[in-house]
Design a protein around this motif. Structure first.
Motif, PDB file in Angstrom:
ATOM      1  N   ASP A 115       0.845  -1.209   0.000  1.00 54.43           N
ATOM      2  CA  ASP A 115       0.000   0.000   0.000  1.00 54.43           C
ATOM      3  C   ASP A 115       0.874   1.249   0.000  1.00 54.43           C
ATOM      4  OD1 ASP A 115      -2.210  -1.541  -0.046  1.00 54.43           O
ATOM      5  OD2 ASP A 115      -2.611  -1.459   2.104  1.00 54.43           O
ATOM      6  N   GLU A 116       1.942   1.178   0.811  1.00 56.79           N
ATOM      7  CA  GLU A 116       2.855   2.326   0.881  1.00 56.79           C
ATOM      8  C   GLU A 116       3.498   2.577  -0.493  1.00 56.79           C
ATOM      9  OE1 GLU A 116       6.297   3.374   4.035  1.00 56.79           O
ATOM     10  OE2 GLU A 116       6.782   1.722   2.690  1.00 56.79           O
ATOM     11  N   ALA A 117       3.917   1.465  -1.153  1.00 61.78           N
ATOM     12  CA  ALA A 117       4.544   1.614  -2.481  1.00 61.78           C
ATOM     13  C   ALA A 117       3.553   2.199  -3.486  1.00 61.78           C
ATOM     14  CB  ALA A 117       5.055   0.263  -2.962  1.00 61.78           C
ATOM     15  N   GLY A 118       2.268   1.799  -3.380  1.00 58.71           N
ATOM     16  CA  GLY A 118       1.245   2.329  -4.288  1.00 58.71           C
ATOM     17  C   GLY A 118       1.105   3.839  -4.124  1.00 58.71           C
ATOM     18  N   ALA A 119       1.056   4.297  -2.859  1.00 56.13           N
ATOM     19  CA  ALA A 119       0.932   5.741  -2.596  1.00 56.13           C
ATOM     20  C   ALA A 119       2.182   6.473  -3.083  1.00 56.13           C
ATOM     21  CB  ALA A 119       0.716   5.969  -1.097  1.00 56.13           C
ATOM     22  N   ASP A 120       3.351   5.856  -2.867  1.00 52.89           N
ATOM     23  CA  ASP A 120       4.612   6.478  -3.316  1.00 52.89           C
ATOM     24  C   ASP A 120       4.654   6.583  -4.840  1.00 52.89           C
ATOM     25  OD1 ASP A 120       5.414   6.758  -0.734  1.00 52.89           O
ATOM     26  OD2 ASP A 120       6.751   5.012  -0.716  1.00 52.89           O
ATOM     27  N   MET A 121       4.194   5.522  -5.495  1.00 51.93           N
ATOM     28  CA  MET A 121       4.191   5.538  -6.972  1.00 51.93           C
ATOM     29  C   MET A 121       3.355   6.713  -7.481  1.00 51.93           C
ATOM     30  SD  MET A 121       3.733   1.750  -8.472  1.00 51.93           S
ATOM     31  CE  MET A 121       5.059   0.968  -9.341  1.00 51.93           C
ATOM     32  N   ARG A 122       2.171   6.867  -6.909  1.00 52.91           N
ATOM     33  CA  ARG A 122       1.280   7.958  -7.333  1.00 52.91           C
ATOM     34  C   ARG A 122       1.962   9.313  -7.110  1.00 52.91           C
ATOM     35  NH1 ARG A 122      -3.501   9.038  -3.446  1.00 52.91           N
ATOM     36  NH2 ARG A 122      -1.642   9.512  -2.253  1.00 52.91           N
ATOM     37  N   ASP A 123       2.608   9.496  -5.926  1.00 53.81           N
ATOM     38  CA  ASP A 123       3.238  10.789  -5.622  1.00 53.81           C
ATOM     39  C   ASP A 123       4.428  11.064  -6.546  1.00 53.81           C
ATOM     40  OD1 ASP A 123       1.339  10.892  -3.695  1.00 53.81           O
ATOM     41  OD2 ASP A 123       2.672  10.380  -2.018  1.00 53.81           O
ATOM     42  N   VAL A 124       5.236  10.011  -6.785  1.00 57.20           N
ATOM     43  CA  VAL A 124       6.407  10.185  -7.667  1.00 57.20           C
ATOM     44  C   VAL A 124       5.925  10.550  -9.070  1.00 57.20           C
ATOM     45  CG1 VAL A 124       8.341   8.983  -8.771  1.00 57.20           C
ATOM     46  CG2 VAL A 124       7.922   8.655  -6.332  1.00 57.20           C
ATOM     47  N   LEU A 125       4.875   9.891  -9.535  1.00 56.08           N
ATOM     48  CA  LEU A 125       4.342  10.179 -10.887  1.00 56.08           C
ATOM     49  C   LEU A 125       3.841  11.614 -10.970  1.00 56.08           C
ATOM     50  CD1 LEU A 125       2.526   6.835 -11.752  1.00 56.08           C
ATOM     51  CD2 LEU A 125       4.380   7.896 -13.048  1.00 56.08           C
ATOM     52  N   GLU A 126       3.165  12.073  -9.918  1.00 56.23           N
ATOM     53  CA  GLU A 126       2.654  13.460  -9.921  1.00 56.23           C
ATOM     54  C   GLU A 126       3.803  14.448 -10.021  1.00 56.23           C
ATOM     55  OE1 GLU A 126      -1.434  12.804  -7.389  1.00 56.23           O
ATOM     56  OE2 GLU A 126       0.140  14.049  -6.505  1.00 56.23           O
ATOM     57  N   LYS A 127       4.872  14.180  -9.251  1.00 58.85           N
ATOM     58  CA  LYS A 127       6.022  15.102  -9.258  1.00 58.85           C
ATOM     59  C   LYS A 127       6.752  15.049 -10.603  1.00 58.85           C
ATOM     60  CE  LYS A 127       9.953  16.543  -6.568  1.00 58.85           C
ATOM     61  NZ  LYS A 127      10.791  16.428  -5.412  1.00 58.85           N
ATOM     62  N   ALA A 128       6.868  13.821 -11.172  1.00 58.28           N
ATOM     63  CA  ALA A 128       7.549  13.672 -12.473  1.00 58.28           C
ATOM     64  C   ALA A 128       6.744  14.373 -13.567  1.00 58.28           C
ATOM     65  CB  ALA A 128       7.736  12.195 -12.800  1.00 58.28           C
ATOM     66  N   ASP A 129       5.404  14.237 -13.526  1.00 56.37           N
ATOM     67  CA  ASP A 129       4.550  14.862 -14.543  1.00 56.37           C
ATOM     68  C   ASP A 129       4.687  16.381 -14.518  1.00 56.37           C
ATOM     69  OD1 ASP A 129       3.757  12.408 -15.297  1.00 56.37           O
ATOM     70  OD2 ASP A 129       1.776  12.464 -14.351  1.00 56.37           O
ATOM     71  N   ALA A 130       4.910  16.930 -13.326  1.00 60.10           N
ATOM     72  CA  ALA A 130       5.041  18.386 -13.184  1.00 60.10           C
ATOM     73  C   ALA A 130       6.318  18.908 -13.844  1.00 60.10           C
ATOM     74  CB  ALA A 130       5.014  18.767 -11.701  1.00 60.10           C
ATOM     75  N   LEU A 131       7.270  17.990 -14.141  1.00 58.91           N
ATOM     76  CA  LEU A 131       8.535  18.418 -14.753  1.00 58.91           C
ATOM     77  C   LEU A 131       8.438  18.557 -16.274  1.00 58.91           C
ATOM     78  CD1 LEU A 131      11.034  16.289 -12.647  1.00 58.91           C
ATOM     79  CD2 LEU A 131      10.673  18.749 -12.512  1.00 58.91           C
ATOM     80  N   GLY A 132       7.302  18.250 -16.816  1.00 60.75           N
ATOM     81  CA  GLY A 132       7.126  18.423 -18.274  1.00 60.75           C
ATOM     82  C   GLY A 132       6.989  17.105 -18.999  1.00 60.75           C
ATOM     83  N   GLU A 133       6.599  17.251 -20.278  1.00 63.48           N
ATOM     84  CA  GLU A 133       6.280  16.064 -21.086  1.00 63.48           C
ATOM     85  C   GLU A 133       7.477  15.146 -21.301  1.00 63.48           C
ATOM     86  OE1 GLU A 133       4.337  16.459 -24.917  1.00 63.48           O
ATOM     87  OE2 GLU A 133       2.880  17.768 -23.945  1.00 63.48           O
ATOM     88  N   ALA A 134       8.667  15.767 -21.472  1.00 65.76           N
ATOM     89  CA  ALA A 134       9.859  14.961 -21.769  1.00 65.76           C
ATOM     90  C   ALA A 134      10.139  13.993 -20.621  1.00 65.76           C
ATOM     91  CB  ALA A 134      11.052  15.876 -22.009  1.00 65.76           C
ATOM     92  N   VAL A 135       9.999  14.487 -19.385  1.00 63.30           N
ATOM     93  CA  VAL A 135      10.265  13.624 -18.214  1.00 63.30           C
ATOM     94  C   VAL A 135       9.119  12.633 -18.048  1.00 63.30           C
ATOM     95  CG1 VAL A 135      10.669  13.598 -15.720  1.00 63.30           C
ATOM     96  CG2 VAL A 135      11.599  15.452 -17.100  1.00 63.30           C
ATOM     97  N   ALA A 136       7.886  13.139 -18.171  1.00 61.48           N
ATOM     98  CA  ALA A 136       6.724  12.259 -17.965  1.00 61.48           C
ATOM     99  C   ALA A 136       6.692  11.123 -18.983  1.00 61.48           C
ATOM    100  CB  ALA A 136       5.445  13.081 -18.059  1.00 61.48           C
ATOM    101  N   GLY A 137       7.238  11.377 -20.189  1.00 59.26           N
ATOM    102  CA  GLY A 137       7.193  10.345 -21.220  1.00 59.26           C
ATOM    103  C   GLY A 137       8.450   9.500 -21.292  1.00 59.26           C
ATOM    104  N   ALA A 138       9.442   9.808 -20.458  1.00 54.90           N
ATOM    105  CA  ALA A 138      10.702   9.036 -20.485  1.00 54.90           C
ATOM    106  C   ALA A 138      10.415   7.577 -20.114  1.00 54.90           C
ATOM    107  CB  ALA A 138      11.715   9.649 -19.529  1.00 54.90           C
ATOM    108  N   GLU A 139      11.260   6.679 -20.640  1.00 54.46           N
ATOM    109  CA  GLU A 139      10.993   5.235 -20.490  1.00 54.46           C
ATOM    110  C   GLU A 139      10.795   4.767 -19.041  1.00 54.46           C
ATOM    111  OE1 GLU A 139      13.120   1.293 -21.947  1.00 54.46           O
ATOM    112  OE2 GLU A 139      13.382   2.948 -23.334  1.00 54.46           O
ATOM    113  N   PRO A 140      11.686   5.143 -18.104  1.00 57.67           N
ATOM    114  CA  PRO A 140      11.492   4.636 -16.727  1.00 57.67           C
ATOM    115  C   PRO A 140      10.208   5.171 -16.089  1.00 57.67           C
ATOM    116  CG  PRO A 140      13.686   5.574 -16.997  1.00 57.67           C
ATOM    117  CD  PRO A 140      12.905   5.948 -18.211  1.00 57.67           C
ATOM    118  N   VAL A 141       9.828   6.407 -16.448  1.00 56.99           N
ATOM    119  CA  VAL A 141       8.597   6.985 -15.877  1.00 56.99           C
ATOM    120  C   VAL A 141       7.365   6.330 -16.519  1.00 56.99           C
ATOM    121  CG1 VAL A 141       7.323   9.135 -15.444  1.00 56.99           C
ATOM    122  CG2 VAL A 141       9.817   9.150 -15.425  1.00 56.99           C
TER     123      VAL A 141
END
Ligand code: SF4
Length: 531
Positions: free
Chosen positions: A203-229
């Motif tokens: 459950d903790e990992a699920g919440a962390d995944m969501r938060d990391v994705l939100e922060k990565a998405d805020a960095l722009g399309e290039a980061v949000a679309g990068a392979e690891p993201v």
């Protein structure tokens, strides 16, 4: 006298152990040479010219798979193995990573099939491979080059890889506390943790995944679309769902979910022989030619592997025939007429597949799977069904009193369904009731649901019972031996590389190596027979 001449004197190309190398030198290499332009197109025209001849690298990779060597041993064999030098000539020394870069180039440029095409062309030119009017196909599972991971391990490792990448944007500190939390891929505290603790960590990992994705998405399309993201987003979607706005673990991973982030294309699947454990990886569809005459005892096969298609593990055999035949045709060349007959097992045979075969101009020879409930109670094959007349007669000889047509848009490929029912009164008084009506069913009468192609299915089931058909089906069985040869002789079961395209590359080279050895074995046997 050059070194090469000295070796030529020592090696007897007609010796059985050297014959595959002689065929490589005299037959396959000239055929690869004719594809030089196509091979060299993988390299930039000015910069990045290959230091080592790519045609020779292609031939060396076939020999590498034939002998199941790692890259380092392959590079050494090119220098020090007399048979390799007999086949490839004086190849300049090269670093083992040259093979890695070469394979990457082949996979990126979609040139995986070149070695098999060249081998089949040389066999045809030599008069060894005649037209393939009949082929047999079957699939086998391939184990990916990855560790088995639990769902929690897969989620944590995906997070770790994504955070490694995201640390480029603001440093590791900008991604705390996640970077620290997921830095250890296999923490001590989780090795023997209770089920509750593991669930809490998930459950903790699920919440962390969501938060990391939100922060990565805020960095722009290039980061949000990068392979690891993108992979992080995919694994999050496969493993979690939103319940009351919070990520919660799904009861089961979605079909085709990533099982290890180091090879996200590998999937979990299972089949009867593997049970619940199943396998993680891919599926290979193997196609080989069928000879009219059966081999005598001790006679090497004349069958040639014409195509190997690597599919996702969850892909079904059903419906794969057109794809495999297209692969076969590309490999053997347009000048070879397409097969008239395809031998396959019950996994490939269905009414839509038979209709497709008819439309495609070939006969699909294989058994029709038994209907549901077969062996327990009367299956659909125990009823005489007349779809155009909309009537079905049960084993007790009663014609159905109801018939409804159901159009299921979701499963349109299987056609419309016909639903028949018999009156409860008739069934209640029937002496065959025990063998016919389900005990679990709340209905006191028998119902029957068949597809609109049911009569085609019945014709095939009746055909399968004839001795002539059974005897003809023996031609299919040899493909099991081919699987065994590819798996035991050339290591096809275990993927040497990660990813589906490179696994496809391995499969093509394996088929080439197998054909080369079979060809050599057959020639030696024919020569022995003549003397
Ligand atoms: S149970 Fe009903 S449908 Fe089945 S055989 Fe008897 S009469 Fe026919």
């Amino acid at each position: 006298m050059s070194t090469m001449n000295a070796i030529t004197v020592l090696i007897d190309g007609d010796a059985p152990a050297v014959r595959p190398y002689a065929l490589m030198r005299d037959r396959v290499l000239p055929s690869l040479e004719r594809r030089r332009e196509e091979i060299e197109r993988m390299y930039a025209p000015v910069m990045g010219r290959p230091e080592t001849d790519p045609v020779l690298l292609m031939a060396a990779t076939v020999l590498q798979i034939m002998q199941r060597l790692p890259d380092r041993a392959c590079a050494e064999a090119c220098l020090y193995d007399a048979r390799w030098r007999f086949a490839l000539g004086d190849m300049p020394p090269f670093h083992p990573t040259t093979l890695v870069h070469f394979r990457n180039r082949l996979a990126e440029n979609g040139k995986a099939r070149l070695s098999l095409e060249a081998c089949l062309e040389s066999m045809r030119d030599a008069g060894y491979l005649k037209s393939c009017r009949a082929v047999r196909i079957d699939s086998t599972h391939l184990l990916a080059r990855i560790a088995d991971m639990s769902r929690l391990e897969c989620v944590r490792e995906t997070l770790r890889l994504a955070l490694d990448f995201l640390a480029r944007f603001g440093g590791v500190a900008a991604w705390e506390p996640w970077s620290g939390r997921y830095a250890d891929r296999n923490p001590e505290e989780l090795r023997k943790a209770s089920a509750e603790r593991l669930a809490a960590r998930m459950d903790e990992a699920g919440a962390d995944m969501r938060d990391v994705l939100e922060k990565a998405d805020a960095l722009g399309e290039a980061v949000a679309g990068a392979e690891p993201v993108a992979l992080l987003r995919r694994v999050f979607g496969e493993q979690f769902e939103l319940r009351d706005g919070a990520p919660a673990q799904r009861r089961a991973s979605e079909a085709g979910a990533a099982v290890n982030p180091h090879d996200p294309e590998a999937q979990w699947s299972t089949k009867k022989t593997l049970g619940k454990a199943g396998w993680r990886g891919y599926k290979a569809q193997v196609c080989e030619s069928v000879e009219d005459a059966t081999c005598a005892k001790g006679e090497p096969t004349k069958a040639v592997v014409t195509a190997v298609l690597v599919q996702p593990a969850t892909g079904s055999d059903h419906g794969s025939v057109p794809g495999i035949l297209a692969e076969h045709q590309s490999a053997v060349g347009a000048e070879s007429p397409p097969p008239d007959e395809v031998f396959a097992d019950a996994g490939y045979v269905s009414a839509p597949a038979l209709l497709k075969a008819e439309a495609g101009g070939y006969a699909l020879t294989g058994p029709m799977p038994a209907p549901p409930h077969s062996g327990k109670r009367f299956g659909s094959d125990s009823f005489a069904v007349d779809i155009p007349g909309r009537v079905a007669v049960c084993p007790a000889g009663h014609a159905s009193s109801e018939c409804d047509r159901i159009d299921d848009a979701k499963h349109a490929q299987y056609g419309a369904k016909y639903y028949f029912a018999w009156p409860a009164k008739t069934c209640a008084a029937c002496p065959l009731r025990e063998q016919c009506v389900s005990k679990k069913s709340k209905l006191a009468r028998r119902t029957l649901e068949v597809s609109e192609h049911h009569m085609t299915v019945q014709v095939r089931r009746a055909l399968c019972k004839t001795p002539e058909y059974r005897s003809r089906m023996r031609k299919r069985n040899a493909v099991e031996g081919t699987h065994s040869e590819l798996v035991r002789g050339y290591g096809l079961r275990r993927c040497r590389y990660k990813g589906r395209s490179k696994t496809g590359l391995q499969a093509q080279f394996t088929a080439t190596a197998c054909n080369l050895r079979r060809w050599a074995r057959r020639l030696c046997w024919e020569e022995r027979k003549m003397t």
